[in-house]
Design a protein around this motif. Structure first.
Motif, PDB file in Angstrom:
ATOM      1  N   PHE A 118      40.992  39.383  58.921  1.00  0.00           N
ATOM      2  CA  PHE A 118      42.148  39.130  59.837  1.00  0.00           C
ATOM      3  C   PHE A 118      41.751  37.866  60.724  1.00  0.00           C
ATOM      4  CE2 PHE A 118      44.361  40.368  64.124  1.00  0.00           C
ATOM      5  CZ  PHE A 118      45.382  39.685  64.023  1.00  0.00           C
ATOM      6  N   ALA A 119      40.317  37.655  61.128  1.00  0.00           N
ATOM      7  CA  ALA A 119      39.973  36.540  62.020  1.00  0.00           C
ATOM      8  C   ALA A 119      40.402  35.413  61.247  1.00  0.00           C
ATOM      9  CB  ALA A 119      38.457  36.524  62.131  1.00  0.00           C
ATOM     10  N   GLY A 120      40.328  35.142  59.869  1.00  0.00           N
ATOM     11  CA  GLY A 120      40.583  34.045  59.199  1.00  0.00           C
ATOM     12  C   GLY A 120      42.116  33.491  59.242  1.00  0.00           C
ATOM     13  N   VAL A 121      43.075  34.492  59.933  1.00  0.00           N
ATOM     14  CA  VAL A 121      44.545  34.015  59.791  1.00  0.00           C
ATOM     15  C   VAL A 121      45.083  34.217  61.311  1.00  0.00           C
ATOM     16  CG1 VAL A 121      45.011  34.442  57.450  1.00  0.00           C
ATOM     17  CG2 VAL A 121      45.285  36.220  59.301  1.00  0.00           C
ATOM     18  N   ARG A 122      44.228  35.030  62.001  1.00  0.00           N
ATOM     19  CA  ARG A 122      44.666  35.036  63.643  1.00  0.00           C
ATOM     20  C   ARG A 122      45.138  33.713  64.165  1.00  0.00           C
ATOM     21  NH1 ARG A 122      41.370  39.766  66.683  1.00  0.00           N
ATOM     22  NH2 ARG A 122      43.282  40.541  67.881  1.00  0.00           N
ATOM     23  N   PRO A 123      46.215  33.900  64.839  1.00  0.00           N
ATOM     24  CA  PRO A 123      46.684  32.599  65.815  1.00  0.00           C
ATOM     25  C   PRO A 123      45.649  32.423  66.706  1.00  0.00           C
ATOM     26  CG  PRO A 123      48.114  34.482  65.685  1.00  0.00           C
ATOM     27  CD  PRO A 123      47.217  35.061  65.130  1.00  0.00           C
TER      28      PRO A 123
ATOM     29  N   GLY B  96      45.062  41.003  75.025  1.00  0.00           N
ATOM     30  CA  GLY B  96      45.972  42.285  75.195  1.00  0.00           C
ATOM     31  C   GLY B  96      46.586  42.825  74.203  1.00  0.00           C
ATOM     32  N   TYR B  97      47.409  43.910  74.869  1.00  0.00           N
ATOM     33  CA  TYR B  97      48.052  44.594  73.710  1.00  0.00           C
ATOM     34  C   TYR B  97      49.379  43.933  73.127  1.00  0.00           C
ATOM     35  CZ  TYR B  97      51.292  48.296  71.732  1.00  0.00           C
ATOM     36  OH  TYR B  97      52.065  49.045  70.744  1.00  0.00           O
ATOM     37  N   GLU B  98      49.906  43.202  73.828  1.00  0.00           N
ATOM     38  CA  GLU B  98      51.144  42.472  73.379  1.00  0.00           C
ATOM     39  C   GLU B  98      50.742  41.246  72.641  1.00  0.00           C
ATOM     40  OE1 GLU B  98      55.000  39.697  75.184  1.00  0.00           O
ATOM     41  OE2 GLU B  98      53.680  40.749  76.727  1.00  0.00           O
ATOM     42  N   ALA B  99      49.665  40.589  72.702  1.00  0.00           N
ATOM     43  CA  ALA B  99      49.386  39.562  72.166  1.00  0.00           C
ATOM     44  C   ALA B  99      48.962  40.070  70.601  1.00  0.00           C
ATOM     45  CB  ALA B  99      48.012  38.706  72.830  1.00  0.00           C
ATOM     46  N   ASP B 100      47.924  41.235  70.641  1.00  0.00           N
ATOM     47  CA  ASP B 100      47.537  41.539  69.497  1.00  0.00           C
ATOM     48  C   ASP B 100      48.643  42.390  68.563  1.00  0.00           C
ATOM     49  OD1 ASP B 100      44.927  41.178  69.896  1.00  0.00           O
ATOM     50  OD2 ASP B 100      44.373  43.035  70.869  1.00  0.00           O
ATOM     51  N   TYR B 101      49.753  42.802  69.362  1.00  0.00           N
ATOM     52  CA  TYR B 101      50.600  43.376  68.630  1.00  0.00           C
ATOM     53  C   TYR B 101      51.546  42.548  67.921  1.00  0.00           C
ATOM     54  CZ  TYR B 101      54.597  46.464  67.555  1.00  0.00           C
ATOM     55  OH  TYR B 101      55.725  47.334  66.698  1.00  0.00           O
ATOM     56  N   SER B 102      51.819  41.471  68.667  1.00  0.00           N
ATOM     57  CA  SER B 102      52.612  40.191  68.111  1.00  0.00           C
ATOM     58  C   SER B 102      51.852  39.465  67.194  1.00  0.00           C
ATOM     59  CB  SER B 102      53.305  39.185  69.412  1.00  0.00           C
ATOM     60  OG  SER B 102      52.110  38.681  69.995  1.00  0.00           O
ATOM     61  N   ALA B 103      50.483  39.233  67.133  1.00  0.00           N
ATOM     62  CA  ALA B 103      49.864  38.535  65.975  1.00  0.00           C
ATOM     63  C   ALA B 103      50.229  39.366  64.506  1.00  0.00           C
ATOM     64  CB  ALA B 103      48.496  38.498  66.150  1.00  0.00           C
ATOM     65  N   LEU B 104      50.146  40.533  64.400  1.00  0.00           N
ATOM     66  CA  LEU B 104      50.013  41.301  63.333  1.00  0.00           C
ATOM     67  C   LEU B 104      51.613  41.657  62.905  1.00  0.00           C
ATOM     68  CD1 LEU B 104      47.029  43.421  63.152  1.00  0.00           C
ATOM     69  CD2 LEU B 104      47.580  41.969  61.479  1.00  0.00           C
TER      70      LEU B 104
ATOM     71  N   ILE C 268      38.321  49.946  66.599  1.00  0.00           N
ATOM     72  CA  ILE C 268      38.842  48.717  66.040  1.00  0.00           C
ATOM     73  C   ILE C 268      38.844  47.637  67.029  1.00  0.00           C
ATOM     74  CG2 ILE C 268      40.744  47.757  65.143  1.00  0.00           C
ATOM     75  CD1 ILE C 268      41.187  50.722  63.756  1.00  0.00           C
ATOM     76  N   SER C 269      38.308  46.513  66.567  1.00  0.00           N
ATOM     77  CA  SER C 269      38.219  45.356  67.503  1.00  0.00           C
ATOM     78  C   SER C 269      39.586  44.948  67.985  1.00  0.00           C
ATOM     79  CB  SER C 269      37.607  44.089  66.760  1.00  0.00           C
ATOM     80  OG  SER C 269      37.512  43.143  67.459  1.00  0.00           O
ATOM     81  N   GLY C 270      39.583  44.747  69.253  1.00  0.00           N
ATOM     82  CA  GLY C 270      40.952  44.470  69.692  1.00  0.00           C
ATOM     83  C   GLY C 270      41.583  45.534  70.724  1.00  0.00           C
ATOM     84  N   SER C 271      42.904  45.243  71.062  1.00  0.00           N
ATOM     85  CA  SER C 271      43.196  46.355  71.903  1.00  0.00           C
ATOM     86  C   SER C 271      43.981  47.303  70.925  1.00  0.00           C
ATOM     87  CB  SER C 271      44.475  45.848  72.912  1.00  0.00           C
ATOM     88  OG  SER C 271      45.589  45.309  72.068  1.00  0.00           O
ATOM     89  N   THR C 272      44.650  48.292  71.528  1.00  0.00           N
ATOM     90  CA  THR C 272      45.505  49.329  70.649  1.00  0.00           C
ATOM     91  C   THR C 272      46.788  48.593  70.064  1.00  0.00           C
ATOM     92  OG1 THR C 272      46.650  50.107  72.727  1.00  0.00           O
ATOM     93  CG2 THR C 272      44.816  51.249  71.942  1.00  0.00           C
TER      94      THR C 272
ATOM     95  N   SER D  55      50.528  47.927  65.438  1.00  0.00           N
ATOM     96  CA  SER D  55      51.355  46.852  64.607  1.00  0.00           C
ATOM     97  C   SER D  55      51.304  47.209  63.387  1.00  0.00           C
ATOM     98  CB  SER D  55      51.089  45.451  65.040  1.00  0.00           C
ATOM     99  OG  SER D  55      49.726  45.377  64.627  1.00  0.00           O
ATOM    100  N   VAL D  56      50.432  48.032  62.818  1.00  0.00           N
ATOM    101  CA  VAL D  56      50.242  48.465  61.432  1.00  0.00           C
ATOM    102  C   VAL D  56      50.822  49.634  60.841  1.00  0.00           C
ATOM    103  CG1 VAL D  56      48.158  46.799  61.214  1.00  0.00           C
ATOM    104  CG2 VAL D  56      47.771  49.253  61.361  1.00  0.00           C
TER     105      VAL D  56
END
Length: 308
Positions: free
Chosen positions: A139-144, A150-158, A190-194, A199-200
């Motif tokens: 995921f690190a290779g395609v993450r924006p 935060g939650y919103e950023a992590d959710y919207s990324a995936l 799991i790395s990051g927020s919930t 989002s998965v």
């Protein structure tokens, strides 16, 4: 009199009841369903080896994890932490004795990022090749880049990957990392927020504990699981339900101790020999005696069932 379209689109319960949907399809039966799956683990635990096992099993219609049947179909493996040399070496180590590596297994070592064209690229590739499975490692290779925390950023990324998987009825597996901080709930590591797990569709955690490696899974389309797994010769194998496997291992350890001595032993002696809690050993001895695995000799003394 003109009417205006309502802002909120709805479906009535009786209309929903009458709708027919095709059955849910799995790339790896019971593990990777249509939708977005996340597999997280610590560095060097073997996440990429497991992902390659999934990829090869689907591309050949073979077995994943040593025993799980897969429906054959094209696979796209985005190995973003590898190059062609390392991929060839890994494939040779695992499948060098295979005459022809599957032509339906496609590798990419460079792709664009989410928010910068990846979704369009994946959509085009999926519509052209109709794969059963797409793997993004990691995921690190395609993450924006330059993302907020935060939650919103992590959710919207995936979220775009989850939407794409649903739209095209394809299984997408994303490899991710765990935080160093331990937790009673493996999914909290799991790395990051919930927002990542939110989002998965189906998150998995590959975690090494004191009793071995366990694959934890839960989600919208799979049964919650805790599977004991073993990594041998570059291949992952499912040993069975983690609780059952660990209990069986502890019972075997007790039997080995009892078989090595000439006299019956008490719970404290067995616990000391195994470095375990005396209370836990007492409970297990009671169950083993009830199941006929051991015999009781006197008050609180036990021996192997085949001893007289």
């Amino acid at each position: 009199m003109s009417t205006t379209e309502e802002a909120i689109s709805t479906i009535t319960a009786n209309t929903l009841q009458a709708k027919e949907f095709p059955p849910l399809r799995y790339a790896v039966d019971g593990y990777i369903a249509e939708g977005l799956t996340l597999l997280a683990g610590k560095p060097k635990i073997g996440k990429s080896w497991m992902a390659l096992d999934f990829a090869m099993a689907v591309a050949t219609g073979g077995l994943a994890l040593g025993s799980v049947e897969c429906r054959r179909g094209p696979v796209l493996y985005c190995a973003l932490e590898d190059n062609h040399r390392r991929l060839q070496r890994r494939m040779s180590q695992l499948y060098g004795n295979v005459e022809h590596w599957p032509p339906e297994l496609h590798f990419a070592t460079q792709v664009r990022r989410l928010g910068n064209g990846l979704i369009d690229d994946l959509r085009e590739w999926i519509e052209r090749h109709r794969p059963k499975l797409v793997i993004i490692d990691t995921f690190a290779g395609v993450r924006p880049q330059g993302r907020r925390e935060g939650y919103e950023a992590d959710y919207s990324a995936l979220a775009p990957l989850q939407e794409l998987a649903g739209d095209l009825c394809v299984s997408i597996l994303v490899i991710h990392h765990l935080r160093k901080m331990p937790s009673d709930d493996p999914f909290d590591m799991i790395s990051g927020s919930t927002g990542v797990t939110g989002s998965v569709d189906n998150p998995f955690v590959l975690h090494r504990g004191k009793q071995g490696v366990t694959l934890y899974g839960r989600g919208r389309e799979i049964e919650e699981m805790e599977q004991a797994v073993e990594f041998v010769g570059g291949m992952w194998k499912v040993l069975g339900d983690a609780a059952e496997v660990r209990r069986s291992e502890e019972r075997n350890a007790i039997l080995e101790v009892l078989e090595e001595v000439d006299e019956p032993m008490g719970p404290k002696e067995i616990a000391n020999a195994l470095g375990k809690s005396e209370n836990n050993i007492k409970q297990l001895l009671f169950k083993m005696h009830k199941d006929g695995e051991i015999k009781k000799r006197g008050r609180g003394r036990y021996c192997a069932a085949d001893e007289t």
